[in-house]
Design a protein around this motif. Structure first.
Motif, mmCIF file in Angstrom:
data_model
loop_
_atom_site.group_PDB
_atom_site.id
_atom_site.type_symbol
_atom_site.label_atom_id
_atom_site.label_comp_id
_atom_site.label_asym_id
_atom_site.label_seq_id
_atom_site.Cartn_x
_atom_site.Cartn_y
_atom_site.Cartn_z
ATOM 1 N N ALA A 21 0.831 -1.201 0.000
ATOM 2 C CA ALA A 21 0.000 0.000 0.000
ATOM 3 C C ALA A 21 0.863 1.246 0.000
ATOM 4 O O ALA A 21 2.044 1.204 0.359
ATOM 5 C CB ALA A 21 -0.905 0.004 1.234
ATOM 6 N N ASP A 22 0.252 2.354 -0.412
ATOM 7 C CA ASP A 22 0.919 3.646 -0.281
ATOM 8 C C ASP A 22 1.131 3.917 1.205
ATOM 9 O O ASP A 22 0.294 3.542 2.040
ATOM 10 C CB ASP A 22 0.062 4.772 -0.866
ATOM 11 C CG ASP A 22 -0.019 4.715 -2.374
ATOM 12 O OD1 ASP A 22 0.923 4.199 -2.996
ATOM 13 O OD2 ASP A 22 -1.032 5.197 -2.927
ATOM 14 N N ILE A 23 2.220 4.593 1.530
ATOM 15 C CA ILE A 23 2.518 4.889 2.929
ATOM 16 C C ILE A 23 1.383 5.700 3.548
ATOM 17 O O ILE A 23 1.003 5.476 4.692
ATOM 18 C CB ILE A 23 3.871 5.617 3.058
ATOM 19 C CG1 ILE A 23 5.002 4.630 2.749
ATOM 20 C CG2 ILE A 23 4.052 6.218 4.432
ATOM 21 C CD1 ILE A 23 6.380 5.229 2.789
ATOM 22 N N SER A 27 -1.982 3.203 7.437
ATOM 23 C CA SER A 27 -2.673 3.219 8.729
ATOM 24 C C SER A 27 -4.160 2.917 8.565
ATOM 25 O O SER A 27 -4.745 2.156 9.346
ATOM 26 C CB SER A 27 -2.478 4.577 9.401
ATOM 27 O OG SER A 27 -3.114 4.599 10.658
ATOM 28 N N PHE A 28 -4.779 3.493 7.536
ATOM 29 C CA PHE A 28 -6.189 3.239 7.253
ATOM 30 C C PHE A 28 -6.428 1.760 6.975
ATOM 31 O O PHE A 28 -7.390 1.168 7.480
ATOM 32 C CB PHE A 28 -6.621 4.096 6.053
ATOM 33 C CG PHE A 28 -7.982 3.774 5.524
ATOM 34 C CD1 PHE A 28 -9.118 4.138 6.217
ATOM 35 C CD2 PHE A 28 -8.127 3.091 4.322
ATOM 36 C CE1 PHE A 28 -10.373 3.846 5.730
ATOM 37 C CE2 PHE A 28 -9.373 2.791 3.817
ATOM 38 C CZ PHE A 28 -10.504 3.172 4.523
ATOM 39 N N LEU A 29 -5.557 1.145 6.181
ATOM 40 C CA LEU A 29 -5.714 -0.274 5.853
ATOM 41 C C LEU A 29 -5.506 -1.159 7.078
ATOM 42 O O LEU A 29 -6.239 -2.135 7.268
ATOM 43 C CB LEU A 29 -4.747 -0.669 4.737
ATOM 44 C CG LEU A 29 -5.074 -0.091 3.363
ATOM 45 C CD1 LEU A 29 -3.990 -0.451 2.364
ATOM 46 C CD2 LEU A 29 -6.421 -0.572 2.876
ATOM 47 N N ILE A 30 -4.531 -0.843 7.891
ATOM 48 C CA ILE A 30 -4.291 -1.633 9.107
ATOM 49 C C ILE A 30 -5.513 -1.592 10.004
ATOM 50 O O ILE A 30 -5.979 -2.617 10.503
ATOM 51 C CB ILE A 30 -3.036 -1.127 9.850
ATOM 52 C CG1 ILE A 30 -1.779 -1.460 9.043
ATOM 53 C CG2 ILE A 30 -2.947 -1.727 11.245
ATOM 54 C CD1 ILE A 30 -0.519 -0.793 9.549
ATOM 55 N N ASN A 86 -15.370 -7.246 0.295
ATOM 56 C CA ASN A 86 -16.125 -6.008 0.041
ATOM 57 C C ASN A 86 -15.291 -4.783 0.423
ATOM 58 O O ASN A 86 -15.281 -3.774 -0.283
ATOM 59 C CB ASN A 86 -17.445 -5.998 0.804
ATOM 60 C CG ASN A 86 -18.454 -6.969 0.234
ATOM 61 O OD1 ASN A 86 -18.322 -7.436 -0.885
ATOM 62 N ND2 ASN A 86 -19.479 -7.269 1.013
ATOM 63 N N PHE A 87 -14.606 -4.878 1.566
ATOM 64 C CA PHE A 87 -13.718 -3.807 2.026
ATOM 65 C C PHE A 87 -12.639 -3.530 0.983
ATOM 66 O O PHE A 87 -12.400 -2.380 0.600
ATOM 67 C CB PHE A 87 -13.101 -4.210 3.375
ATOM 68 C CG PHE A 87 -11.961 -3.338 3.828
ATOM 69 C CD1 PHE A 87 -12.190 -2.092 4.389
ATOM 70 C CD2 PHE A 87 -10.650 -3.778 3.713
ATOM 71 C CE1 PHE A 87 -11.143 -1.299 4.821
ATOM 72 C CE2 PHE A 87 -9.592 -2.992 4.137
ATOM 73 C CZ PHE A 87 -9.837 -1.752 4.690
ATOM 74 N N GLU A 88 -11.982 -4.582 0.512
ATOM 75 C CA GLU A 88 -10.917 -4.429 -0.478
ATOM 76 C C GLU A 88 -11.448 -3.850 -1.792
ATOM 77 O O GLU A 88 -10.781 -3.034 -2.427
ATOM 78 C CB GLU A 88 -10.223 -5.769 -0.721
ATOM 79 C CG GLU A 88 -9.412 -6.235 0.477
ATOM 80 C CD GLU A 88 -8.963 -7.686 0.388
ATOM 81 O OE1 GLU A 88 -9.488 -8.444 -0.462
ATOM 82 O OE2 GLU A 88 -8.084 -8.066 1.182
ATOM 83 N N ALA A 89 -12.656 -4.249 -2.185
ATOM 84 C CA ALA A 89 -13.263 -3.708 -3.408
ATOM 85 C C ALA A 89 -13.547 -2.213 -3.249
ATOM 86 O O ALA A 89 -13.313 -1.424 -4.178
ATOM 87 C CB ALA A 89 -14.542 -4.463 -3.751
ATOM 88 N N CYS A 181 -16.711 -2.441 8.065
ATOM 89 C CA CYS A 181 -15.799 -2.688 9.194
ATOM 90 C C CYS A 181 -16.568 -2.877 10.501
ATOM 91 O O CYS A 181 -16.193 -3.702 11.329
ATOM 92 C CB CYS A 181 -14.798 -1.538 9.325
ATOM 93 S SG CYS A 181 -13.558 -1.506 8.028
ATOM 94 N N GLU A 182 -17.642 -2.117 10.659
ATOM 95 C CA GLU A 182 -18.463 -2.255 11.860
ATOM 96 C C GLU A 182 -19.095 -3.652 11.926
ATOM 97 O O GLU A 182 -19.100 -4.298 12.982
ATOM 98 C CB GLU A 182 -19.545 -1.176 11.874
ATOM 99 C CG GLU A 182 -20.361 -1.154 13.143
ATOM 100 C CD GLU A 182 -21.397 -0.034 13.142
ATOM 101 O OE1 GLU A 182 -22.116 0.068 14.149
ATOM 102 O OE2 GLU A 182 -21.482 0.714 12.155
#
Length: 189
Positions: A21-23, A27-30, A86-89, A181-182
């Motif tokens: 991922a982009d730097i 944090s958002f992805l983690i 779904n999150f990854e999409a 995510c929820e």
């Protein structure tokens, strides 16, 4: 890849995942992946996490490899995996929407710049012809110069308009990600 561990006498088998991922987005992805049972692999030292550059023109996009793991026998694994996809999409759609902010204005600016160059070539041929066609050279040079000057302003205006149009769509995708995510977090409880 699979690795096993013993914690307090109980056997735990892990599955692993690597995400490039982009730097700025790491944090958002983690935070997002944690809602699907993934955790950062503490066996990999943060300082030794691979960082590399992908050259695109003059710009370098810094990337980072995020290494995660989760228990293979996690409850609701099928549903968590579906939500994770779904999150990854949605993350991929946000990336595409971000690129769309500049793609159309870039194409428009390049097209006008190329047309301006064609007019300038015509003006050059007109002035070098025997006998020189000065009036034709002037007539072709005016749109040529405009074709070289206008693309900058058209690009800036186009990016601003595209940003205004696409920002609400990006916000909707972020809202959708937060809902996903929820749901994933509720399945982990």
């Amino acid at each position: 890849m699979e690795k096993t561990k013993r914690r307090n006498g109980s056997f735990i088998a892990f599955e692993y995942k690597e995400v490039v991922a982009d730097i700025a987005q790491a944090s958002f992805l983690i935070d997002g992946y944690e809602n699907f049972g993934w955790e950062i692999d503490e066996n990999v030292m943060p300082d030794t996490t691979e960082r590399y550059s992908v050259k695109k023109g003059e710009h370098q996009h810094k990337k980072v490899v995020i290494r995660m793991k989760r228990d293979r026998k996690i409850l609701n694994k099928m549903e968590l995996t579906r939500l994770q996809r779904n999150f990854e999409a949605c993350v991929a759609e946000i990336g595409n929407l971000e690129k769309e902010k500049t793609s159309r204005p870039s194409v428009l600016a390049l097209t006008i710049g190329i047309l301006g160059t064609a007019f300038m070539a015509g003006a050059t041929f007109a002035v070098t012809a025997q006998p020189p066609q000065i009036l034709l050279c002037i007539i072709l040079a005016i749109p040529g110069f405009l074709g070289w000057i206008l693309p900058y302003f058209l690009y800036k205006t186009g990016v601003r308009k595209q940003t205004e149009k696409i920002t609400p769509l990006i916000e909707e995708k972020y809202d959708e990600i937060y809902e996903i995510c929820e749901k994933g977090n509720k399945l982990l409880d």
